[in-house]
Design a protein around this motif. Structure first.
Motif, PDB file in Angstrom:
ATOM      1  N   SER A 100     -10.140  -1.760  -7.525  1.00  0.00           N
ATOM      2  CA  SER A 100      -9.457  -2.126  -6.311  1.00  0.00           C
ATOM      3  C   SER A 100      -9.047  -0.964  -5.092  1.00  0.00           C
ATOM      4  O   SER A 100      -9.251  -0.926  -4.157  1.00  0.00           O
ATOM      5  CB  SER A 100      -8.272  -2.928  -6.274  1.00  0.00           C
ATOM      6  OG  SER A 100      -7.515  -3.029  -5.343  1.00  0.00           O
ATOM      7  N   ARG A 101      -8.586   0.272  -5.910  1.00  0.00           N
ATOM      8  CA  ARG A 101      -8.227   1.389  -5.271  1.00  0.00           C
ATOM      9  C   ARG A 101      -9.414   1.998  -4.834  1.00  0.00           C
ATOM     10  O   ARG A 101      -9.304   2.613  -3.508  1.00  0.00           O
ATOM     11  CB  ARG A 101      -7.476   2.437  -6.177  1.00  0.00           C
ATOM     12  CG  ARG A 101      -5.997   1.882  -6.380  1.00  0.00           C
ATOM     13  CD  ARG A 101      -5.238   2.588  -7.563  1.00  0.00           C
ATOM     14  NE  ARG A 101      -3.756   2.286  -7.717  1.00  0.00           N
ATOM     15  CZ  ARG A 101      -3.224   2.858  -8.661  1.00  0.00           C
ATOM     16  NH1 ARG A 101      -3.640   3.711  -9.476  1.00  0.00           N
ATOM     17  NH2 ARG A 101      -1.714   2.660  -8.407  1.00  0.00           N
ATOM     18  N   SER A 146     -10.848   0.310  -1.810  1.00  0.00           N
ATOM     19  CA  SER A 146     -10.085   0.869  -0.606  1.00  0.00           C
ATOM     20  C   SER A 146     -10.443   2.263  -0.022  1.00  0.00           C
ATOM     21  O   SER A 146      -9.994   2.214   1.346  1.00  0.00           O
ATOM     22  CB  SER A 146      -8.484   0.790  -0.958  1.00  0.00           C
ATOM     23  OG  SER A 146      -8.174   1.821  -1.467  1.00  0.00           O
ATOM     24  N   LYS A 147     -10.993   2.907  -0.803  1.00  0.00           N
ATOM     25  CA  LYS A 147     -11.441   4.377  -0.251  1.00  0.00           C
ATOM     26  C   LYS A 147     -12.909   3.847   0.284  1.00  0.00           C
ATOM     27  O   LYS A 147     -13.664   5.144   0.678  1.00  0.00           O
ATOM     28  CB  LYS A 147     -11.509   5.197  -1.531  1.00  0.00           C
ATOM     29  CG  LYS A 147     -10.166   5.505  -2.215  1.00  0.00           C
ATOM     30  CD  LYS A 147      -9.374   6.316  -1.318  1.00  0.00           C
ATOM     31  CE  LYS A 147      -8.053   6.803  -1.838  1.00  0.00           C
ATOM     32  NZ  LYS A 147      -7.272   7.835  -1.196  1.00  0.00           N
ATOM     33  N   VAL A 168      -7.453   9.072  -6.222  1.00  0.00           N
ATOM     34  CA  VAL A 168      -7.067   7.916  -7.328  1.00  0.00           C
ATOM     35  C   VAL A 168      -7.004   8.529  -8.633  1.00  0.00           C
ATOM     36  O   VAL A 168      -7.908   9.046  -9.174  1.00  0.00           O
ATOM     37  CB  VAL A 168      -8.193   6.788  -7.194  1.00  0.00           C
ATOM     38  CG1 VAL A 168      -7.900   5.629  -8.235  1.00  0.00           C
ATOM     39  CG2 VAL A 168      -8.199   6.538  -5.724  1.00  0.00           C
ATOM     40  N   THR A 205       0.706  -1.386   0.115  1.00  0.00           N
ATOM     41  CA  THR A 205       0.065  -0.003   0.008  1.00  0.00           C
ATOM     42  C   THR A 205       0.850   1.268   0.020  1.00  0.00           C
ATOM     43  O   THR A 205       0.476   2.271  -0.401  1.00  0.00           O
ATOM     44  CB  THR A 205      -0.920   0.073   1.179  1.00  0.00           C
ATOM     45  OG1 THR A 205      -0.327  -0.162   2.625  1.00  0.00           O
ATOM     46  CG2 THR A 205      -2.172  -1.245   1.024  1.00  0.00           C
ATOM     47  N   ASP A 250       1.936   1.734  -3.413  1.00  0.00           N
ATOM     48  CA  ASP A 250       0.935   2.233  -4.321  1.00  0.00           C
ATOM     49  C   ASP A 250       0.409   3.709  -4.145  1.00  0.00           C
ATOM     50  O   ASP A 250       0.201   4.427  -4.925  1.00  0.00           O
ATOM     51  CB  ASP A 250      -0.438   1.492  -4.143  1.00  0.00           C
ATOM     52  CG  ASP A 250      -1.307   1.420  -5.226  1.00  0.00           C
ATOM     53  OD1 ASP A 250      -1.139   1.449  -6.204  1.00  0.00           O
ATOM     54  OD2 ASP A 250      -2.489   1.289  -4.717  1.00  0.00           O
ATOM     55  N   SER A 251       0.448   3.967  -2.888  1.00  0.00           N
ATOM     56  CA  SER A 251       0.127   5.401  -2.349  1.00  0.00           C
ATOM     57  C   SER A 251       1.055   6.482  -3.191  1.00  0.00           C
ATOM     58  O   SER A 251       0.785   7.634  -3.541  1.00  0.00           O
ATOM     59  CB  SER A 251       0.140   5.580  -0.866  1.00  0.00           C
ATOM     60  OG  SER A 251      -0.680   4.789  -0.290  1.00  0.00           O
ATOM     61  N   GLN A 289      -7.472  -2.427 -11.532  1.00  0.00           N
ATOM     62  CA  GLN A 289      -6.694  -1.755 -10.656  1.00  0.00           C
ATOM     63  C   GLN A 289      -7.210  -0.503 -10.006  1.00  0.00           C
ATOM     64  O   GLN A 289      -7.326  -0.152  -8.752  1.00  0.00           O
ATOM     65  CB  GLN A 289      -5.183  -1.158 -11.169  1.00  0.00           C
ATOM     66  CG  GLN A 289      -4.451  -0.449 -10.406  1.00  0.00           C
ATOM     67  CD  GLN A 289      -3.322   0.250 -11.162  1.00  0.00           C
ATOM     68  OE1 GLN A 289      -3.397   0.621 -12.142  1.00  0.00           O
ATOM     69  NE2 GLN A 289      -2.075  -0.038 -10.639  1.00  0.00           N
ATOM     70  N   MET A 347       0.165   6.668  -6.798  1.00  0.00           N
ATOM     71  CA  MET A 347      -0.827   7.446  -7.073  1.00  0.00           C
ATOM     72  C   MET A 347      -0.447   9.069  -6.854  1.00  0.00           C
ATOM     73  O   MET A 347      -0.927   9.798  -7.636  1.00  0.00           O
ATOM     74  CB  MET A 347      -1.990   7.306  -6.189  1.00  0.00           C
ATOM     75  CG  MET A 347      -2.550   5.735  -6.399  1.00  0.00           C
ATOM     76  SD  MET A 347      -4.093   5.307  -5.648  1.00  0.00           S
ATOM     77  CE  MET A 347      -3.527   5.269  -4.002  1.00  0.00           C
TER      78      MET A 347
END
Length: 227
Positions: free
Chosen positions: A73-74, A77-78, A62, A44, A47-48, A70, A51
């Motif tokens: 999925s992001r 997570s939000k 995002v 994560t 990935d952060s 993808q 982004m």
């Protein structure tokens, strides 16, 4: 009588052996089942960072880019929930956004490509003009605060019902498509369009469309190459 007990003992032993064999046989399947349920580990932090460094227009932090899987999925997570599958290159999600509860979010990909390019947000349906315009006005004020003055803004009614100024007639005008309230903001990464919309002449709501510039240019280039 002795033979009967001997026979009974043999039956019990046979059943016990079959039971043990069954447990041993099912054990690998149970392990595989548990292994299949284990979540896939995602970095994560990396990935952060990716982004944050992205040059694409962002929606709720995002980037509007990458594969559909993808992006979904992001968004999950939000806190968003995927509520429908793919239809005409569009996926539907639902969640809270910009202080509004249970918004509908539509994720669009480029034609024949697994590349996210546009996000459409439909805010809660309203049946009174004061609430509908209130949503539009609130969103417009927040957008101005974040992105500055809009590049264009049209706010008017195009039929006689809307021009009466009566609350009831105003909503009739919106449902008939006589309301043209559209404000557009432009950034280096893409365009954001706020509007008042209606669906099937019954459902009236404020709407936001996020269009990524890089991916839009890719579509245009591909279209020009076809000429």
């Amino acid at each position: 009588m002795k033979k009967f007990f001997t026979f009974l003992l043999v039956v019990v032993l046979v059943l016990l052996c079959l039971r043990i064999a069954g447990v041993w046989k099912s054990e690998p399947d149970d392990k595989n089942k548990n292994r299949a349920l284990e979540p896939v580990e995602v970095d994560t932090t990396a990935d952060s960072v990716a982004m944050e460094q992205s040059t694409h227009l962002k929606f709720k932090g995002v980037p509007i880019d990458g594969s559909l899987a993808q992006f979904l999925s992001r968004m999950q997570s939000k806190g968003f929930e995927v509520t429908s599958g793919r239809r005409d290159e569009i996926h539907r999600l639902e969640g809270d956004f910009a202080g509004f509860k249970q918004c509908e979010v539509y994720v669009s990909t480029l034609d024949n490509q697994d590349l996210v390019s546009r996000i459409t947000v439909c805010f809660p349906i309203q049946d009174q003009w004061k609430n509908l315009y209130g949503d539009y006005k609130t969103l417009k004020e927040m957008l101005v605060e974040k992105y500055g003055r809009p590049v264009s803004c049209v706010e008017r009614f195009t039929d006689y019902l809307g021009n009466t100024g009566e609350e009831t007639y105003l909503m009739h005008s919106v449902s008939r498509g006589g309301c043209k309230y559209v404000t557009r903001f432009s950034t280096d990464e893409g365009d954001i369009t706020l509007s008042i919309e209606q669906r099937e002449g019954l459902y009236c709501f404020a709407q936001l469309v996020y269009q990524d510039k890089e991916n839009s240019q890719a579509v245009r280039k591909s279209a020009i190459d076809d000429l």
